[in-house]
Design an enzyme around this catalytic site. Sequence first.
Site, PDB file in Angstrom:
ATOM      1  N   GLY A  71       0.888  -1.240  -0.104  1.00 11.59           N
ATOM      2  CA  GLY A  71      -0.052   0.094  -0.050  1.00 11.59           C
ATOM      3  C   GLY A  71       1.063   1.226   0.055  1.00 11.59           C
ATOM      4  CB  CYS A 325       2.429   3.344  10.127  1.00 17.64           C
ATOM      5  SG  CYS A 325       1.974   1.968   8.703  1.00 17.64           S
TER       6      CYS A 325
END
Length: 396
Positions: A71, A325
């Site tokens: 992604g 993340c």
Amino acid sequence: MQQIYLDNAATTPVRPEVEEVMQPYFCEKYGNPSGIYKMASECRQALETVRKQIGKTLKVSAEEIYFTSGGTESDNWAIKSTAQRLKEKGKHIITSKIEHHAVLNSCAYLETQGFEVTYLDVDEWGCVRFDALQRAIRKDTILISIMYANNEVGTIQPIGQIGKIAKENDIFFHTDAVQAYGQIPIDVKRENIHLLSASAHKFNGPKGVGFIYIDKRVPVMSYIHGGKQERNHRAGTENVAGIVGMGKAAEIAFAAQKEREKRVQQMREYLMKKLCEEIPYCRINGSVARRLPGNCNVSFQFIEGNELLLLLDDKNICASAASACSTGDTAPSHVLTAMGIPEKLARGTLRLTIGYQNTQDEIDYTIKCIKEAVKKLRENAEDYRIYKENFPCNMI
């Protein structure tokens, strides 16, 4: 109780069927797809089969699907390459304040290259405001990038309406669908999407592989330079095993999407209901009506989310406080901040994301452990003690 994994928004377990179809491409069918011999040809054919599979799930042609490493790369390709290709037409981009950092940091980079970016506010549920989007559009706007569904709070954006606005203003529209693809139905043509990013490990495929859909009308620029792979647009020897695994994962995800969505959503609604009923001073974040099936994002007042995660980990429960993340970041979630949630409350946030493999027994055990952990943390919290002393009639 064995380990309970409730962090499926961060990554998902590879399905056994996916692992099985990948195995031959490690040690038996290991040819380079660019070769001319039979084994290479078989690998090349496997890639094209997956390209057709992915295209079918989005109702687009195989030629509009390009394989990537995931992604983040797909987001970077969509935003940076489109901006560079269209910079003679304009240098203005529109996105939102709650995007994944792959989008936000790509836009921040473009700002250093002379582009202007408008970061849209969202409402208290995490939805982009149409009036704000309309006001932000300029004559030099070349790209709108709004995620399909938020990775932290699960809110699904009204993508069809956003795509309609982009089409009416002759602007290309990109959506980061990393959390949505394989979870909910997507129709890129009907929703006027020109570019779409996805990642295999979010729908029970392997890590390190993903794809980008690029409408034929978008002027594509090469993103990684080198060989002639991906029709001269993305150089590098293809991850054949990973791509084959992604194709199988997509096939499974879409074959049982409605049934899985219903089952996961029922567990999610039960989880949210029980937490709100049995633990005082908590808040569900994100839209309840427009939400990813397995997402439960909840903030507990008077505690720290990271401390709660450690206590749950002791009980073999895997969860998160925000995006994976962002792990290690001491600042509160940029998503919750954009939604107007106070910093102290945001710091007490827990994200639980349910997958196909989870069971009702696991959800019940998790609720029990969260209740115990929150109670323990509050007993040692100074601000909770002060609150009890000043507002004893409010205590439950």
